[in-house]
Design an enzyme around this catalytic site. Structure first.
Site, PDB file in Angstrom:
ATOM      1  CB  CYS A 254      -0.975  -0.036   1.168  1.00 38.23           C
ATOM      2  SG  CYS A 254      -2.398   1.068   0.955  1.00 38.23           S
ATOM      3  CG  HIS A 344      -4.353  -3.658   2.697  1.00 39.25           C
ATOM      4  ND1 HIS A 344      -3.873  -3.174   3.888  1.00 39.25           N
ATOM      5  CD2 HIS A 344      -4.556  -2.570   1.913  1.00 39.25           C
ATOM      6  CE1 HIS A 344      -3.792  -1.862   3.842  1.00 39.25           C
ATOM      7  NE2 HIS A 344      -4.212  -1.469   2.641  1.00 39.25           N
ATOM      8  CD  GLU A 346      -3.545  -6.306   5.652  1.00 38.92           C
ATOM      9  OE1 GLU A 346      -4.508  -5.519   5.583  1.00 38.92           O
ATOM     10  OE2 GLU A 346      -2.581  -6.283   4.851  1.00 38.92           O
TER      11      GLU A 346
END
Length: 400
Positions: A254, A344, A346
């Site tokens: 990001c 992202h 995660e």
């Protein structure tokens, strides 16, 4: 009781207060996720933004103490269509409305979230304000307050959301690697995902220099997501250049992707309305594989989409693209161990398609063998990932 949402261009939406009452200002954006409102609220990348949720029902599962991505709510304001009247989930310990009140987040419930989203897609993200209670005034006065509020372009916000002091997230199980993670607005799940893979993660402030980062003696360096305009982040860019000079393996996501782009000599620009949600299709240009991914960014990197291009650190290429608009979604150096993505992996909240990127980072560190020469690292980059599927997914239960 009434509340008002006023946009910079004069568009006005009327509704009822949701959460705290008062006034708040920020960049008006929208999130297309159907789940994950608690992770969205606590994502530091949303600092100084008013977030509208496009899903019609928000708050159904209440709020718990396990899913926050940071210690507080970061959104400046919150816009929903129909707030849940009752929270229903075995993990919930309070309602979303109560949580917003506790955190002082001024929100509004309006019938026209679809109209608001269409307006932002056509006109672009813009400054806005939410007003209720004693903050209410004639619309002309409220509009003037909105137009006096700061814009997102030129905003340097990473240090405002970063940790003040370094801290360590220990490896889960046997320690395999030491990672220095620069907190530009990091989400709690990110070091957790690395810890699941045997990484001891040293989380460092956004103001850290290359010397601070390398003093950890890391096997790899990570730059996180975060808020603001990457064009203002001169300190992190200089720090990353020192890391790249050292030959230490690097991974960024990001905001970290945008910092990486700037370190390579590329420019950045503001997207019309940004990508925010958990349903963005991204293609890995090396394999052709398409992953559905989670996003939260309003800026992007300018880079040639075809072929390689020269940088101060050797040739690089765009590794991933967004299939909706051809936005650059990933970069990698061809002769040094460094790569980044704009989304992202995660997955908090979001799909788990991209979790293998953490495995790629671990493989890069393993191939580099810790403190290695740039040549060895380059061989590791060329040898890993081309035509291969991502590593085994070791997802935990938190997130999506």
């Amino acid at each position: 009781m009434t509340a008002v949402l006023v946009l910079e261009d004069g568009r006005v939406f009327h509704g009822i207060p949701y959460g705290a009452e008062g006034e708040t200002f920020g960049e008006m954006v929208f999130n297309t996720g159907m789940t994950g409102y608690q992770e969205t609220l606590t994502d530091p990348s949303y600092h100084r933004q008013i977030v509208a949720m496009t899903a019609p029902h928000i708050g159904n599962t209440g709020v718990n103490d396990e899913d926050p991505e940071s210690s507080r709510v970061w959104v400046s304001g919150y816009v929903v269509r129909e707030p849940a009247r009752v929270s229903s989930n075995w993990r919930a310990n309070r309602s979303l409305d109560d949580y917003l009140r506790e955190q002082g987040v001024v929100g509004i419930a309006i019938a026209g979230t679809r109209a608001l989203t269409r307006h932002l897609r056509e006109r672009g993200a813009m400054r806005a304000g939410v007003f209720s209670g004693t903050a209410l005034a004639p619309v002309e006065e409220l509009l003037e307050r909105v137009r006096r509020s700061p814009a997102m372009e030129g905003a340097d916000l990473a240090e405002a959301v970063s940790t003040a002091e370094p801290y360590v997230v220990p490896a889960i199980g046997a320690k395999r690697f030491t990672v220095a993670a620069v907190d530009l607005g990091i989400k709690a799940m990110t070091p957790h995902r690395m810890a699941e893979r045997g990484c001891e993660v040293h989380v460092l402030p956004a103001s850290s220099t290359a010397e601070d980062i390398l003093a950890v003696n890391p096997d790899g360096v990570f730059f996180s997501n975060g808020p603001g305009d990457p064009a203002t982040a001169d300190g992190p860019v200089e720090a990353l250049r020192g890391v790249l000079d050292s030959g230490t393996p690097f991974f960024g996501i990001c905001f970290g992707n945008q910092i990486f782009g700037r370190a390579l000599g590329l420019g950045t620009y503001k997207l019309r309305y940004g990508h925010r949600g958990v349903n963005q299709p991204v293609q890995d240009r090396r394999t052709g594989k398409v992953e559905i991914s989670a996003h939260n960014h309003g800026f992007a990197v300018q880079a040639p989409l075809e072929g390689s291009f020269d940088t101060p650190y050797g040739p690089a290429e765009v590794s991933h693209v967004n299939l909706n608009d051809d936005c650059v979604e990933g970069l990698r150096l061809l002769d040094r161990p460094a790569f980044s993505v704009q989304y992202h992996p995660e997955a908090a909240a979001g799909p788990h398609d991209s979790a293998g990127l953490f495995d790629d980072f671990c493989a890069l560190m393993e191939s580099a063998g810790g403190r290695v020469s740039v040549t060895t690292g380059a061989e590791a980059v060329r040898g890993h990932g081309a035509g291969e599927e991502p590593g085994a997914d070791t997802e935990g239960s938190k997130g999506a």
